[in-house]
Design a protein around this motif. Structure first.
Motif, PDB file in Angstrom:
ATOM      1  N   TRP A  33      37.144  36.271  19.021  1.00  0.00           N
ATOM      2  CA  TRP A  33      35.730  36.361  19.397  1.00  0.00           C
ATOM      3  C   TRP A  33      35.323  37.001  19.848  1.00  0.00           C
ATOM      4  CZ3 TRP A  33      32.234  33.837  16.690  1.00  0.00           C
ATOM      5  CH2 TRP A  33      33.031  31.841  16.442  1.00  0.00           C
ATOM      6  N   THR A  34      34.382  38.074  19.694  1.00  0.00           N
ATOM      7  CA  THR A  34      33.306  39.278  20.441  1.00  0.00           C
ATOM      8  C   THR A  34      32.303  38.981  20.843  1.00  0.00           C
ATOM      9  OG1 THR A  34      34.252  41.087  19.231  1.00  0.00           O
ATOM     10  CG2 THR A  34      32.683  41.800  20.181  1.00  0.00           C
ATOM     11  N   ALA A  35      31.474  38.345  22.308  1.00  0.00           N
ATOM     12  CA  ALA A  35      30.224  38.536  22.520  1.00  0.00           C
ATOM     13  C   ALA A  35      30.100  39.901  23.428  1.00  0.00           C
ATOM     14  CB  ALA A  35      29.910  37.743  23.602  1.00  0.00           C
ATOM     15  N   ARG A  36      28.593  40.706  22.090  1.00  0.00           N
ATOM     16  CA  ARG A  36      28.085  41.371  22.413  1.00  0.00           C
ATOM     17  C   ARG A  36      26.357  41.025  22.908  1.00  0.00           C
ATOM     18  NH1 ARG A  36      29.826  46.225  20.535  1.00  0.00           N
ATOM     19  NH2 ARG A  36      30.504  44.701  18.979  1.00  0.00           N
ATOM     20  N   VAL A  37      26.216  41.524  24.106  1.00  0.00           N
ATOM     21  CA  VAL A  37      24.611  41.739  24.982  1.00  0.00           C
ATOM     22  C   VAL A  37      23.823  43.102  24.153  1.00  0.00           C
ATOM     23  CG1 VAL A  37      23.336  41.475  26.838  1.00  0.00           C
ATOM     24  CG2 VAL A  37      25.707  39.737  26.506  1.00  0.00           C
ATOM     25  N   ALA A  59      28.436  34.952  13.801  1.00  0.00           N
ATOM     26  CA  ALA A  59      28.177  33.453  13.199  1.00  0.00           C
ATOM     27  C   ALA A  59      26.809  32.699  14.732  1.00  0.00           C
ATOM     28  CB  ALA A  59      29.059  32.944  14.232  1.00  0.00           C
ATOM     29  N   LEU A  60      26.131  33.588  14.805  1.00  0.00           N
ATOM     30  CA  LEU A  60      26.035  33.463  16.142  1.00  0.00           C
ATOM     31  C   LEU A  60      24.943  34.601  17.313  1.00  0.00           C
ATOM     32  CD1 LEU A  60      24.369  30.686  18.226  1.00  0.00           C
ATOM     33  CD2 LEU A  60      26.447  31.104  19.493  1.00  0.00           C
ATOM     34  N   ALA A  88      29.269  29.111  19.388  1.00  0.00           N
ATOM     35  CA  ALA A  88      29.833  29.505  17.660  1.00  0.00           C
ATOM     36  C   ALA A  88      30.558  29.388  17.291  1.00  0.00           C
ATOM     37  CB  ALA A  88      29.841  31.138  18.310  1.00  0.00           C
ATOM     38  N   ALA A  89      32.236  28.422  17.126  1.00  0.00           N
ATOM     39  CA  ALA A  89      32.675  28.074  16.650  1.00  0.00           C
ATOM     40  C   ALA A  89      32.103  26.598  16.284  1.00  0.00           C
ATOM     41  CB  ALA A  89      33.739  27.600  17.397  1.00  0.00           C
ATOM     42  N   GLU A  90      31.595  25.993  16.908  1.00  0.00           N
ATOM     43  CA  GLU A  90      30.935  25.191  16.224  1.00  0.00           C
ATOM     44  C   GLU A  90      29.758  24.563  15.097  1.00  0.00           C
ATOM     45  OE1 GLU A  90      29.398  20.578  15.802  1.00  0.00           O
ATOM     46  OE2 GLU A  90      31.165  21.590  17.147  1.00  0.00           O
ATOM     47  N   LEU A  92      29.672  27.915  13.487  1.00  0.00           N
ATOM     48  CA  LEU A  92      30.765  27.929  11.563  1.00  0.00           C
ATOM     49  C   LEU A  92      31.220  26.342  11.400  1.00  0.00           C
ATOM     50  CD1 LEU A  92      32.861  30.667  12.532  1.00  0.00           C
ATOM     51  CD2 LEU A  92      31.049  31.132  11.351  1.00  0.00           C
ATOM     52  N   ARG A  93      31.936  25.703  11.406  1.00  0.00           N
ATOM     53  CA  ARG A  93      31.841  23.938  11.570  1.00  0.00           C
ATOM     54  C   ARG A  93      31.076  23.628  11.133  1.00  0.00           C
ATOM     55  NH1 ARG A  93      32.608  19.153  13.156  1.00  0.00           N
ATOM     56  NH2 ARG A  93      31.051  18.851  14.697  1.00  0.00           N
ATOM     57  N   ARG A  94      29.743  23.526  11.723  1.00  0.00           N
ATOM     58  CA  ARG A  94      28.722  23.276  10.551  1.00  0.00           C
ATOM     59  C   ARG A  94      28.067  22.962   9.126  1.00  0.00           C
ATOM     60  NH1 ARG A  94      24.956  20.398  15.357  1.00  0.00           N
ATOM     61  NH2 ARG A  94      26.262  19.578  17.334  1.00  0.00           N
ATOM     62  N   HIS A  95      28.297  25.068   9.650  1.00  0.00           N
ATOM     63  CA  HIS A  95      28.253  25.695   8.178  1.00  0.00           C
ATOM     64  C   HIS A  95      29.364  24.848   7.111  1.00  0.00           C
ATOM     65  CE1 HIS A  95      26.977  28.651   5.533  1.00  0.00           C
ATOM     66  NE2 HIS A  95      28.067  28.791   5.211  1.00  0.00           N
ATOM     67  N   GLU A  96      30.274  24.950   7.430  1.00  0.00           N
ATOM     68  CA  GLU A  96      31.443  24.893   7.020  1.00  0.00           C
ATOM     69  C   GLU A  96      31.274  23.177   6.150  1.00  0.00           C
ATOM     70  OE1 GLU A  96      35.255  24.914   9.160  1.00  0.00           O
ATOM     71  OE2 GLU A  96      34.527  27.693   8.656  1.00  0.00           O
ATOM     72  N   GLN A  97      30.761  22.196   6.879  1.00  0.00           N
ATOM     73  CA  GLN A  97      31.045  21.049   6.456  1.00  0.00           C
ATOM     74  C   GLN A  97      28.982  20.578   5.734  1.00  0.00           C
ATOM     75  OE1 GLN A  97      30.537  19.577   9.947  1.00  0.00           O
ATOM     76  NE2 GLN A  97      31.928  18.108  10.112  1.00  0.00           N
ATOM     77  N   GLN A  98      28.796  21.489   6.030  1.00  0.00           N
ATOM     78  CA  GLN A  98      27.789  22.024   4.899  1.00  0.00           C
ATOM     79  C   GLN A  98      27.688  22.227   3.356  1.00  0.00           C
ATOM     80  OE1 GLN A  98      24.234  24.223   5.496  1.00  0.00           O
ATOM     81  NE2 GLN A  98      22.678  23.434   4.425  1.00  0.00           N
TER      82      GLN A  98
END
Length: 172
Positions: A33-37, A59-60, A88-90, A92-98
């Motif tokens: 993952w990459t976090a960028r401010v 993703a977020l 962010a992983a959550e 993505l997981r919710r998007h995949e579930q939907q």
């Protein structure tokens, strides 16, 4: 004799999708993952975007805390990064579930011969989208399977009508 420092093992997986970890105040890359401010375009504040390695779009994206000087962003740290990765992983997981729920539906119908589960699996092919309508009995035996339109609406009425019509392709 001069000591030569060992070179790092290039085959070693750092868990960041093959990229070297970066731990800077406004850029943190690790564990895939990459976090960028970034400067928040809507106001004077700051935002943070989380992008999974190999992806183009984040993703977020969310608000980021101001530092003590009330002008610059608070620097990223291990704890904040780990929380952002989990969030962010959550997402993505919710998007995949939907998406899965939109593409795979099922209804159970009670018939004179027992319970029949009718399933609709949509294949969103760019050029030839379609759906497969299938029926299985209570023992898991396939009773029928037909290809149909991806716009077929599976509900109790349509499932019951399909069964009553001898599992013929809808619309025929």
């Amino acid at each position: 004799m001069t000591d030569i420092p060992e070179s790092p093992d290039l085959d070693e997986d750092d868990g960041a999708g093959g990229e070297e970890p970066i731990h800077e105040a406004r850029l943190w890359r690790d564990v895939g993952w990459t976090a960028r401010v970034i400067k928040n375009e809507d106001d004077d504040g700051w935002a943070v975007e989380m992008t999974k390695s190999g992806e183009v779009e984040p993703a977020l994206v969310g608000p980021w805390t101001m530092g003590r000087d009330k002008k610059n962003p608070k620097p990223l740290d291990t704890s904040a990064f780990n929380t952002l990765v989990k969030t962010a992983a959550e997402v993505l997981r919710r998007h995949e579930q939907q998406l899965h729920a939109q593409m795979h539906k099922q209804i159970t119908v009670n018939t004179d011969t027992g319970r029949v589960t009718v399933m609709l699996d949509i294949v969103p092919d760019e050029y030839d989208p379609y759906a497969t309508l299938a029926a299985v009995d209570e023992y898991g035996e396939t009773l029928a399977s037909v290809r149909t339109s991806p716009t077929f609406k599976l509900n109790m009425t349509s499932a019951t009508a399909w069964i009553a019509n001898g599992y013929r392709k809808p619309g025929q």
